[in-house]
Design an enzyme around this catalytic site. Structure first.
Site, PDB file in Angstrom:
ATOM      1  N   CYS A 131     -49.686  38.800  23.462  1.00 29.72           N
ATOM      2  CA  CYS A 131     -51.103  39.155  23.548  1.00 29.72           C
ATOM      3  C   CYS A 131     -51.801  38.747  22.265  1.00 29.72           C
ATOM      4  CB  CYS A 131     -51.229  40.659  23.787  1.00 29.72           C
ATOM      5  SG  CYS A 131     -52.874  41.297  23.704  1.00 29.72           S
ATOM      6  N   GLN A 139     -32.869  35.325  22.283  1.00 25.13           N
ATOM      7  CA  GLN A 139     -32.512  36.713  22.624  1.00 25.13           C
ATOM      8  C   GLN A 139     -31.029  36.862  22.938  1.00 25.13           C
ATOM      9  OE1 GLN A 139     -34.457  39.430  22.646  1.00 25.13           O
ATOM     10  NE2 GLN A 139     -36.462  38.504  22.318  1.00 25.13           N
TER      11      GLN A 139
HETATM   12  C1  LIG Z   1     -37.007  34.098  23.947  1.00 25.08           C
HETATM   13  C2  LIG Z   1     -37.819  33.892  22.704  1.00 25.08           C
HETATM   14  N1  LIG Z   1     -38.087  32.649  22.300  1.00 25.08           N
HETATM   15  C3  LIG Z   1     -38.798  32.410  21.198  1.00 25.08           C
HETATM   16  C4  LIG Z   1     -39.308  33.429  20.442  1.00 25.08           C
HETATM   17  C5  LIG Z   1     -40.087  33.113  19.189  1.00 25.08           C
HETATM   18  O1  LIG Z   1     -39.264  33.379  18.091  1.00 25.08           O
HETATM   19  P1  LIG Z   1     -39.790  33.337  16.569  1.00 25.08           P
HETATM   20  O2  LIG Z   1     -40.476  34.647  16.349  1.00 25.08           O
HETATM   21  O3  LIG Z   1     -38.549  33.201  15.751  1.00 25.08           O
HETATM   22  O4  LIG Z   1     -40.687  32.185  16.436  1.00 25.08           O
HETATM   23  C6  LIG Z   1     -39.087  34.746  20.841  1.00 25.08           C
HETATM   24  C7  LIG Z   1     -39.688  35.856  20.087  1.00 25.08           C
HETATM   25  O5  LIG Z   1     -40.346  36.715  20.626  1.00 25.08           O
HETATM   26  C8  LIG Z   1     -38.302  34.995  22.002  1.00 25.08           C
HETATM   27  O6  LIG Z   1     -38.044  36.223  22.410  1.00 25.08           O
END
Ligand SMILES: Cc1ncc(COP(=O)(O)O)c(C=O)c1O
Length: 390
Positions: free
Chosen positions: A333, A184
């Site tokens: 969820c 993020q």
């Molecule tokens: C902080 C964080 N880490 C990991 C992920 C997972 O990312 P990806 O959708 O690229 O697997 C997200 C996605 O929601 C995220 O916000």
């Protein structure tokens, strides 16, 4: 923008792909196709050049070198590779892993596997009521038996931004490694020095206006040999992640990085923060029972507004807002059974307060007009829901 009937306020779930990124990728699905691992001809060499260029762009974003970038299918895979890969080759005297309480579910789930299947002692590090890591608790838990500490740079639900340089110095003083989930972070902060602080870092294409299905694990030089791959095969990417690299997606991610750094990105973050503040101000001015969860704006993702509507259910509000406004609870969820957010619970909110909270997240294409309409729609919806409760 996007869809005339729906205002998009869920940029932290996924960002639309920037048209400039789509344009760049398009040629690599067309005439410039090729397998980047075909070593015997020019089509393969050109495809490989495109992948190397993309890795260099990602490296430039975080202050790394090209050979420190491993492409994955996303941040989930990158996080799994970091935790499981490192643990499977851990020295016998480092069997403890520290994980912040507000990590993404994919980090927490991987940490659970370390504990249940690999015999590691996993300890959860608490956060304060703003979603910032309790640094005293972290320091207290560190000792020379710690292999790895996992702290995200920017939280996906409340947008809290951690002090990574401080945490890195603390963790390294005990000889432990630091993994940072920075999925993020590109839309929230300047990342130029991040690689110099951390040992492992995860990124995701679809959180920075790039395509879905591509991410990166940054692996600090000298650490490659300490990771056991998750995927075995042809030995691509230094043997750390076998499988044909999806060249057009890499190109898209590389292209996206160019628009989240530099002076323009700084101006964009400032503009989005102002819009977010107008949205929050609008809500709070007209309803005294609206609270903001999370930190003050200084250490918060500029687009994030996690808002609590006490006495109401977030999912009912979101349902009533359809199809006009897309926001979310921010809590995973996947099972279909809604659970109160582990992030908000870790910050000390009750189950009811967690279930009354909505994450609104704004971004590159949010307009002032949309902010105005989104605030009014939300206010009208909660006013009518509160009326029904009387
Ligand atoms: C902080 C964080 N880490 C990991 C992920 C997972 O990312 P990806 O959708 O690229 O697997 C997200 C996605 O929601 C995220 O916000």
């Amino acid at each position: 923008m996007l869809d005339a009937t729906t205002i998009y306020a869920d940029y932290q779930a996924t960002t639309p792909v920037d048209p400039r990124v789509i344009e760049k990728m398009a040629q690599f699905w067309g005439n410039a196709f090729g397998n980047p691992h075909s070593n015997d001809h020019i089509i393969g060499w050109r495809a490989n050049d495109a992948v190397v260029d993309a890795a260099t762009s990602v490296a430039n974003l975080v202050g790394a070198t090209t050979d420190e970038i491993i492409f994955t299918s996303g941040a989930t895979e990158a996080n799994n590779l970091a935790l499981l890969g490192l643990a499977r080759r851990a020295p016998p005297d480092r069997r403890r892993v520290l994980v912040s309480a507000i990590e993404h579910k994919c980090v927490l789930a991987a940490a659970r596997v370390l504990s249940e299947l690999h015999g590691f002692e996993v300890q959860i590090i608490p956060v304060d009521q703003e979603g910032l890591i309790d640094l005293k608790a972290l320091e207290y838990s560190l000792d020379p038996s710690v292999l790895l500490v996992c702290t995200m740079a920017v939280n996906n639900e409340v947008g809290s931004i951690q002090d990574i340089p401080y945490i890195a110095a603390l963790v390294h003083s005990y000889g432990a490694l630091l993994h940072c989930d920075a999925a993020q972070a590109p839309c929230a902060m300047d990342l130029s020095g991040l690689a110099s602080n951390v040992d492992l870092m995860s990124l995701s294409g679809h959180k920075m206006y790039g395509p879905q299905g591509i991410g990166v694990l940054y692996v600090r030089q000298g650490l490659h040999d300490q990771l056991e791959p998750l995927i075995y095969g042809g030995g691509q990417q230094e043997g750390l992640r076998s499988g044909t690299v999806p060249m057009p997606l890499c190109v898209g991610l590389g292209s996206a990085t160019e628009f989240v750094c530099g002076p323009e990105a700084y101006i964009e973050r400032k503009r989005i923060a102002e819009q977010r503040n107008v949205f929050v101000g609008c809500l709070q001015d007209r309803d005294l029972r609206i609270y903001v969860n999370g930190p003050c704006s200084d250490c918060r993702h500029p687009g994030n507004a996690n808002i609590r509507f006490d006495g109401l259910d977030a999912r009912d509000i979101l349902g009533s807002l359809q199809p006009k406004l897309a926001a979310s609870t921010g809590a995973a969820c996947a099972s279909g059974i809604p659970e109160p957010s582990h992030v908000l619970r870790a910050m000390g909110l009750t189950k009811e307060q967690s279930n009354a909270s909505i994450r609104f997240s704004f971004g590159r294409y949010t307009t002032d007009e949309e902010i105005d309409i989104a605030a009014n729609l939300t206010l009208q919806t909660i006013a009518s829901m509160r009326k029904k409760q009387l």
